[in-house]
Design a protein around this motif. Structure first.
Motif, mmCIF file in Angstrom:
data_model
loop_
_atom_site.group_PDB
_atom_site.id
_atom_site.type_symbol
_atom_site.label_atom_id
_atom_site.label_comp_id
_atom_site.label_asym_id
_atom_site.label_seq_id
_atom_site.Cartn_x
_atom_site.Cartn_y
_atom_site.Cartn_z
ATOM 1 N N LEU A 1 1.953 10.285 -3.213
ATOM 2 C CA LEU A 1 1.488 10.642 -1.883
ATOM 3 C C LEU A 1 2.430 10.066 -0.825
ATOM 4 O O LEU A 1 2.448 8.856 -0.587
ATOM 5 N N PRO A 2 3.221 10.900 -0.169
ATOM 6 C CA PRO A 2 4.106 10.385 0.888
ATOM 7 C C PRO A 2 3.275 9.931 2.076
ATOM 8 O O PRO A 2 2.294 10.575 2.451
ATOM 9 N N VAL A 3 3.651 8.809 2.669
ATOM 10 C CA VAL A 3 2.879 8.275 3.799
ATOM 11 C C VAL A 3 3.805 7.907 4.949
ATOM 12 O O VAL A 3 4.988 7.631 4.757
ATOM 13 N N CYS B 1 -0.608 0.428 9.427
ATOM 14 C CA CYS B 1 -1.314 1.413 8.607
ATOM 15 C C CYS B 1 -0.348 2.328 7.870
ATOM 16 O O CYS B 1 0.843 2.386 8.182
ATOM 17 N N ILE B 2 -0.912 3.027 6.881
ATOM 18 C CA ILE B 2 -0.203 4.150 6.261
ATOM 19 C C ILE B 2 -1.072 5.384 6.457
ATOM 20 O O ILE B 2 -2.281 5.350 6.266
ATOM 21 N N GLU B 3 -0.435 6.466 6.885
ATOM 22 C CA GLU B 3 -1.155 7.710 7.166
ATOM 23 C C GLU B 3 -0.615 8.820 6.269
ATOM 24 O O GLU B 3 0.599 8.978 6.116
ATOM 25 N N ALA B 4 -1.525 9.575 5.680
ATOM 26 C CA ALA B 4 -1.150 10.661 4.775
ATOM 27 C C ALA B 4 -1.590 12.004 5.348
ATOM 28 O O ALA B 4 -2.477 12.066 6.201
ATOM 29 N N TYR C 1 0.831 -1.209 0.000
ATOM 30 C CA TYR C 1 0.000 0.000 0.000
ATOM 31 C C TYR C 1 0.867 1.262 0.000
ATOM 32 O O TYR C 1 0.576 2.228 -0.713
ATOM 33 N N ALA C 2 1.915 1.249 0.804
ATOM 34 C CA ALA C 2 2.796 2.417 0.887
ATOM 35 C C ALA C 2 3.482 2.662 -0.453
ATOM 36 O O ALA C 2 3.586 3.809 -0.913
ATOM 37 N N GLU C 3 3.939 1.589 -1.085
ATOM 38 C CA GLU C 3 4.597 1.717 -2.385
ATOM 39 C C GLU C 3 3.619 2.259 -3.425
ATOM 40 O O GLU C 3 3.969 3.138 -4.220
ATOM 41 N N PHE C 4 2.388 1.761 -3.409
ATOM 42 C CA PHE C 4 1.386 2.256 -4.352
ATOM 43 C C PHE C 4 1.113 3.747 -4.128
ATOM 44 O O PHE C 4 1.078 4.541 -5.066
ATOM 45 N N ALA D 1 4.410 17.383 -2.217
ATOM 46 C CA ALA D 1 3.618 16.800 -1.130
ATOM 47 C C ALA D 1 4.515 16.346 0.020
ATOM 48 O O ALA D 1 4.157 16.475 1.194
ATOM 49 N N PHE D 2 5.700 15.816 -0.323
ATOM 50 C CA PHE D 2 6.639 15.363 0.710
ATOM 51 C C PHE D 2 7.129 16.539 1.541
ATOM 52 O O PHE D 2 7.165 16.470 2.773
#
Length: 493
Positions: free
Chosen positions: A204-206, A225-228, A194-197, A412-413
């Motif tokens: 979108l950095p997570v 989890c991944i949080e944005a 998910y993070a790679e996607f 975004a990063f």
């Protein structure tokens, strides 16, 4: 074309709602709390789905489909699971309608009551684990690596397009393993997928991390989890992956014969992302002019718009535009040639800017004379002249699309990094939450009681215990108790 979008700085929520509608992504439906995903919005979801599906299959998973309806008794078998979803369930109680005797319309036939009510799936753990009982007898049947693309229903009272609707689209992976470690490895692997996607395709950095016990999935032993971070300083959970332990295997009696000749319960995982990712994509990158789409997920990567006054000019321009379109498509670039004579170029420019098309090519008679085209970038709203003889057009456009993808991610990063603030006192904590927002990095004493109290006082939740945190001790921001490592608090969607 008048976009009529509010400014993000003035009313972020209204800006988001209006953008979703004006960019033809989605609209509210006649069914309360449910949305209609329009063709342009759905085409973005299809691209997300295609990439994720490819990544799932590369990690050994296959797709299946399970029923929409779940017998009520199934939800009773795993206590914490039913407690977590009970307030959001839609329930089917009857199976037939009939005409009212007074001719007023259709009514539910009271004689057609179901013996057991059916729950419209809020998630599929129970129906899938009841199935796995039939699929698993021996260690030779493991691991089971199954995913399904489906819709689910969670009866939300306050809805917002893509972010929170009563019905939404998603994928849910459900796997069964012979050992706890294998299941834990799967949980970590899928969180990383998910993070790679998110980073490679959504730009979108997570933050990768672990949920607290309070925020954990109902019925899981551990949730990753991944949080944005969105542009208004609120966090958004972009994907979760759960280690279920043997909870569901025990609830549904899913056992297997081990290599050693014994009998044991299997170990499970589940993981999912939804159309909520569409909301994340919009809120993380878009601006006051409309959508900003990363090229890897844009349904139309390049739009070509002819500029002309006379019919003979149009023919010449159209010939060159068609030639360029052909070259780009051969290179695997999605292109639209907008030769509508019902709208002027200015209208088209505004329309595709609103819809977030990464590159716009304009060609007119003067360009034909000079051997040039005008290329406009959506991400930074810059224009440049390109000499067609200087480089193959497909090569140039590919380079620009790659550059845009990287630029959107980089922006975004940088924003996300600016929105991470370390605090060491309760006053600092409240001040940052109120006046800056973003992720507040603070010490927490590890107790659910403190976590709940902070939530009650500030509406901020612990988004995750980040994997990348430094292992150092400090004083809990609320209680002052010695704590191990910082966690990320934020107000969230």
């Amino acid at each position: 074309m008048s976009k009529g979008l509010p400014k993000r700085s003035e009313d972020y929520s209204l800006w988001y709602n209006e953008l979703v509608k004006k960019a033809d992504l989605a609209e509210n439906s006649a069914v309360r709390g449910c949305m209609i995903i329009k063709p342009y919005g759905y085409s973005i979801w299809e691209k997300m789905q295609a990439e994720l599906d490819r990544m799932f299959k590369e990690t050994g998973h296959t797709n299946a489909y399970f029923p929409l309806f779940i017998p009520k008794s199934f939800l009773s078998k795993e206590a914490s699971h039913v407690e977590g979803f009970a307030k959001e369930c839609a329930v089917v109680t009857h199976y037939r309608l009939k005409n009212a005797e007074d001719g007023s319309g259709v009514i539910v036939d009271p004689e057609a009551k179901l013996e057991e009510e059916l729950i419209v799936r809020p998630t599929s753990e129970t129906i899938i684990w009841s199935t796995y009982k039939n699929w698993v007898q021996s260690y030779r049947d493991l691991p089971l690596l199954v995913n399904q693309w489906a819709n689910v229903v969670r009866w939300e009272m306050r809805t917002r397009l893509f972010l929170r609707t009563a019905e939404f689209l998603w994928q849910e992976g459900h796997t069964a393993h012979s050992t706890a470690q294998e299941a834990k490895d799967e949980t970590m692997q899928m969180m990383n997928v998910y993070a790679e996607f998110a980073e490679e395709f959504m730009a979108l950095p997570v933050v990768r991390g672990r949920k607290t016990a309070n925020e954990r999935f109902a019925g899981a032993e551990d949730t990753l989890c991944i949080e944005a971070m969105m542009q208004d300083g609120k966090a958004l959970q972009a994907g979760t992956s759960h280690f279920l332990g043997q909870n569901f295997a025990k609830a549904f009696d899913v056992k297997f014969a081990t290599k050693e000749g014994g009998l044991d319960y299997v170990w499970g995982t589940s993981w999912g992302v939804s159309t909520r990712l569409m909301g994340a994509l919009i809120m993380a990158h878009s601006d006051d002019n409309g959508l900003v789409l990363p090229p890897k997920l844009a349904p139309i990567q390049v739009v070509i718009i002819p500029i002309y006054r006379k019919e003979e000019e149009f023919e010449a321009v159209s010939k060159k535009a068609t030639e360029i379109m052909t070259q780009l498509r051969k290179a695997g670039i999605s292109v639209k040639y907008d030769n509508r004579d019902t709208h002027k170029p200015g209208f088209k420019f505004a329309e595709y800017e609103l819809k977030g098309v990464p590159l716009r090519i304009a060609i007119g008679p003067r360009d034909l004379e000079n051997g040039t085209i005008e290329i406009a970038r959506r991400d930074n709203l810059t224009k440049s002249q390109f000499e067609l003889a200087s480089q193959p057009i497909a090569e140039k456009i590919s380079e620009m699309l790659d550059e845009i993808q990287k630029s959107i991610y980089s922006k975004a990063f940088d924003f996300r990094e600016e929105m991470i603030t370390e605090v060491n006192s309760w006053e600092e904590f409240k001040d940052v939450l109120e006046n800056k927002g973003g992720f507040v990095s603070a010490y927490w004493d590890g107790t659910p009681e403190t976590e709940e109290k902070i939530k009650d006082l500030t509406k901020a939740t612990i988004r995750c215990i980040p994997f990348a945190r430094k292992e150092e001790t400090g004083a809990c921001v609320l209680t002052g108790k010695i704590s191990e490592g910082r966690v990320y608090f934020a107000k969230a969607y």
